[in-house]
Design a protein around this motif. Structure first.
Motif, PDB file in Angstrom:
ATOM      1  N   LEU A 321      26.277 -13.794 -11.761  1.00 51.90           N
ATOM      2  CA  LEU A 321      27.300 -14.274 -10.832  1.00 51.90           C
ATOM      3  C   LEU A 321      27.260 -15.794 -10.727  1.00 51.90           C
ATOM      4  O   LEU A 321      28.310 -16.455 -10.701  1.00 51.90           O
ATOM      5  CB  LEU A 321      27.098 -13.643  -9.451  1.00 51.90           C
ATOM      6  CG  LEU A 321      27.364 -12.143  -9.333  1.00 51.90           C
ATOM      7  CD1 LEU A 321      27.102 -11.672  -7.910  1.00 51.90           C
ATOM      8  CD2 LEU A 321      28.789 -11.803  -9.743  1.00 51.90           C
ATOM      9  N   VAL A 322      26.051 -16.356 -10.691  1.00 44.90           N
ATOM     10  CA  VAL A 322      25.915 -17.814 -10.628  1.00 44.90           C
ATOM     11  C   VAL A 322      26.402 -18.451 -11.927  1.00 44.90           C
ATOM     12  O   VAL A 322      27.077 -19.486 -11.915  1.00 44.90           O
ATOM     13  CB  VAL A 322      24.455 -18.213 -10.335  1.00 44.90           C
ATOM     14  CG1 VAL A 322      24.286 -19.723 -10.420  1.00 44.90           C
ATOM     15  CG2 VAL A 322      24.043 -17.726  -8.952  1.00 44.90           C
ATOM     16  N   VAL A 335      34.134 -12.632 -11.511  1.00 45.66           N
ATOM     17  CA  VAL A 335      34.310 -11.285 -12.062  1.00 45.66           C
ATOM     18  C   VAL A 335      33.799 -11.226 -13.496  1.00 45.66           C
ATOM     19  O   VAL A 335      33.162 -10.243 -13.904  1.00 45.66           O
ATOM     20  CB  VAL A 335      35.789 -10.861 -11.985  1.00 45.66           C
ATOM     21  CG1 VAL A 335      36.019  -9.551 -12.731  1.00 45.66           C
ATOM     22  CG2 VAL A 335      36.220 -10.719 -10.527  1.00 45.66           C
ATOM     23  N   TRP A 336      34.084 -12.268 -14.273  1.00 47.74           N
ATOM     24  CA  TRP A 336      33.564 -12.338 -15.652  1.00 47.74           C
ATOM     25  C   TRP A 336      32.044 -12.239 -15.647  1.00 47.74           C
ATOM     26  O   TRP A 336      31.460 -11.499 -16.444  1.00 47.74           O
ATOM     27  CB  TRP A 336      34.022 -13.645 -16.289  1.00 47.74           C
ATOM     28  CG  TRP A 336      33.408 -13.935 -17.621  1.00 47.74           C
ATOM     29  CD1 TRP A 336      33.747 -13.387 -18.830  1.00 47.74           C
ATOM     30  CD2 TRP A 336      32.341 -14.850 -17.893  1.00 47.74           C
ATOM     31  NE1 TRP A 336      32.957 -13.904 -19.835  1.00 47.74           N
ATOM     32  CE2 TRP A 336      32.085 -14.806 -19.283  1.00 47.74           C
ATOM     33  CE3 TRP A 336      31.573 -15.706 -17.096  1.00 47.74           C
ATOM     34  CZ2 TRP A 336      31.098 -15.587 -19.890  1.00 47.74           C
ATOM     35  CZ3 TRP A 336      30.598 -16.482 -17.699  1.00 47.74           C
ATOM     36  CH2 TRP A 336      30.368 -16.421 -19.077  1.00 47.74           C
ATOM     37  N   GLY A 337      31.392 -12.961 -14.743  1.00 49.54           N
ATOM     38  CA  GLY A 337      29.943 -12.887 -14.637  1.00 49.54           C
ATOM     39  C   GLY A 337      29.486 -11.505 -14.206  1.00 49.54           C
ATOM     40  O   GLY A 337      28.485 -10.976 -14.708  1.00 49.54           O
ATOM     41  N   ALA A 338      30.233 -10.887 -13.284  1.00 52.40           N
ATOM     42  CA  ALA A 338      29.883  -9.546 -12.810  1.00 52.40           C
ATOM     43  C   ALA A 338      29.999  -8.514 -13.934  1.00 52.40           C
ATOM     44  O   ALA A 338      29.187  -7.578 -14.019  1.00 52.40           O
ATOM     45  CB  ALA A 338      30.784  -9.157 -11.641  1.00 52.40           C
ATOM     46  N   ILE A 339      30.997  -8.680 -14.781  1.00 56.49           N
ATOM     47  CA  ILE A 339      31.154  -7.764 -15.913  1.00 56.49           C
ATOM     48  C   ILE A 339      29.938  -7.835 -16.828  1.00 56.49           C
ATOM     49  O   ILE A 339      29.397  -6.807 -17.258  1.00 56.49           O
ATOM     50  CB  ILE A 339      32.451  -8.094 -16.693  1.00 56.49           C
ATOM     51  CG1 ILE A 339      33.677  -7.733 -15.857  1.00 56.49           C
ATOM     52  CG2 ILE A 339      32.488  -7.349 -18.034  1.00 56.49           C
ATOM     53  CD1 ILE A 339      34.988  -8.221 -16.434  1.00 56.49           C
ATOM     54  N   HIS A 340      29.494  -9.044 -17.107  1.00 53.03           N
ATOM     55  CA  HIS A 340      28.328  -9.181 -17.985  1.00 53.03           C
ATOM     56  C   HIS A 340      27.047  -8.721 -17.293  1.00 53.03           C
ATOM     57  O   HIS A 340      26.127  -8.227 -17.956  1.00 53.03           O
ATOM     58  CB  HIS A 340      28.210 -10.618 -18.484  1.00 53.03           C
ATOM     59  CG  HIS A 340      29.127 -10.900 -19.627  1.00 53.03           C
ATOM     60  ND1 HIS A 340      28.784 -10.628 -20.928  1.00 53.03           N
ATOM     61  CD2 HIS A 340      30.397 -11.394 -19.658  1.00 53.03           C
ATOM     62  CE1 HIS A 340      29.790 -10.954 -21.723  1.00 53.03           C
ATOM     63  NE2 HIS A 340      30.778 -11.418 -20.976  1.00 53.03           N
TER      64      HIS A 340
END
Length: 484
Positions: A321-322, A335-340
């Motif tokens: 997330l960071v 959201v991109w970070g959450a997907i990964h």
């Protein structure tokens, strides 16, 4: 100043000649000249923001000196947090002020309260996310006594502002780059020629591959309703290729330029789309950033809670997330970070081997196995899905794009405008990836390609790439990561 501009084409030879022929008698003079050249390079965009990089550099230089003299653990920690709050405070104001303000107001609106507060017309200084993390790494390493603080202000300022990697990385560690400013540098013909080859390959990636892919990605993301599902899939694929070629191309130019001046920067990309699982892909993508968060965020927390799977999972989610938020003040990046993070969680929850694949894929072979090919296709597909959110302007924009993909028109022929040109770009991309595949063991694809050929054939190769830059280079665009 852009690497793919006439300005830089004039700037670089001038700096190179002055550096090696007029300032080579003194290391301090070379460093001072590099500092001046770097400030000119950065100030070419906007002189006003030079004050920020100078201020940030002076703060961390002074704190580094203070950490040397201070023995009290409490006071040392105070100095460390002063550096953290100063650097992240500047970054937070210029990059995230309006984001936090708008979301804060929206949160209170849900409960029926209206909060006053106007957004500010803030210009994001180019490269602030990169040099902020670079100076922070210096302070943290000095605090942990992993690095001796420098007494040379000019050398330190040059380290922070070193123009090849100033605005988009690699985010260098002080332990690697800073000592290079204090060692005598002598012109190395082989190193310089290799640097030029790497620059040429980086320009090819950016101007021929990335900028042409951008034309079609911009079409689909800019007019979702005009295209059928299969065309939108192609648009997402084009962007997934664009961002890799764009950013790794920048890194190649930066690393190659540094080699012209006798410096070795860290490798920032290692053919991430030739990965067999997501953890391997992350070890090969934007290496300087991912290792920064690994060493300064993930490991310090994970080592304390390594026996708790639940806490390790939480730390993994936090890290991604960071990383997502680092890229920009938009929920799409979060959201991109959450997907990964979701991609990585099975490896944490089930204690699967995170470093299962450390060697070269299909090492010693020309072709990958069927299993390896399917694994790489899976990684590319998962990455491409996440890139829809990375490219979208908002969550609703990304959702509309996905709705457009998963429609009956998904099975129709793509109605992409300029279909013949798109086919040509696809063929060029295939050749590009073929070259990268064949030379995936090298630091960059031109490192050994053609070196054993006769000179006229080798120069014909370089000339051919130059012709491709001239005739097939897309409309000049900024590097994507200039926005971060």
């Amino acid at each position: 100043m852009l690497f793919n501009s006439i300005d830089f084409a004039v700037f670089l030879p001038v700096v190179f000649l002055v550096y090696w022929f007029l300032t080579n008698t003194s290391l301090k003079l070379q460093n001072a000249f590099l500092l001046l050249a770097s400030y000119v390079f950065y100030g070419w965009w906007d002189w006003r923001f030079l004050s920020l990089i100078v201020f940030s550099s002076l703060v961390d230089f002074a704190i580094g000196r203070g950490l040397t003299r201070e023995l009290s653990p409490k006071k040392r920690k105070t100095l460390l947090w002063l550096s953290v709050f100063t650097n992240l405070g500047l970054l937070g104001f210029f990059k995230y002020y309006n984001f936090f303000l708008s979301n804060f107001k929206a949160a209170f609106t849900v409960f029926g309260y209206e909060i006053a507060g106007d957004s500010l017309n803030i210009i994001l200084p180019v490269g602030i996310s990169f040099y902020t993390f670079q100076t922070l790494s210096y302070t943290i390493d000095v605090y942990k006594r992993k690095l001796e603080p420098t007494k040379d202000l000019i050398g330190f300022l040059a380290f922070v502002s070193f123009f090849p990697q100033l605005v988009a990385g690699p985010i260098e560690r002080a332990s690697n780059l800073l000592p290079q400013f204090y060692k005598p540098r002598h012109f190395d013909y082989k190193k310089a020629v290799d640097g030029l080859r790497q620059m040429l390959w980086g320009l090819f990636k950016k101007m021929v591959i990335a900028d042409n892919c951008a034309n079609f990605a911009n079409q689909t993301f800019g007019g979702i309703s005009d295209y059928n599902g299969s065309a939108l899939v192609l648009g997402a694929i084009f962007f997934t290729i664009q961002i890799y070629a764009d950013f790794s191309g920048y890194s190649d130019i930066a690393i190659g330029t540094a080699r012209l001046f006798g410096f070795n920067l860290m490798k920032n990309f290692s053919y991430p789309y030739f990965s067999r699982n997501i953890p391997e892909a992350w070890r090969k993508w934007h290496i300087s950033l991912t290792t920064w968060f690994r060493d300064y965020l993930y490991l310090p927390l994970a080592l304390k809670h390594r026996k708790s799977t639940t806490k390790l999972a939480f730390i993994t989610v936090l890290q991604f997330l960071v990383i997502g938020f680092w890229h920009g003040a938009n929920w799409t990046f979060i959201v991109w970070g959450a997907i990964h993070a979701t991609y990585m969680l099975p490896f944490v929850l089930f204690r699967k081997e995170m470093v299962q694949y450390t060697g070269l894929v299909a090492e010693g072979k020309i072709m990958p196995s069927v299993k390896e090919m399917l694994q790489m296709m899976k990684v590319f597909s998962l990455t491409g899905f996440s890139m829809i959110f990375f490219r979208a302007e908002s969550i609703s924009h990304a959702w509309a794009y996905l709705n457009g993909i998963f429609s009956p028109s998904l099975l129709a022929m793509p109605n992409l405008a300029g279909g013949k040109k798109a086919l040509g770009i696809i063929l060029m991309v295939m050749v590009f990836f073929l070259v990268e595949w064949l030379y995936r063991k090298d630091k960059h694809s031109l490192e050994t390609l053609g070196l054993n050929w006769k000179r006229r054939y080798r120069w014909a190769l370089y000339g051919f790439l130059g012709i491709l830059l001239f005739y097939f280079g897309g409309a000049r665009q900024d590097f994507i990561y200039f926005d971060f």
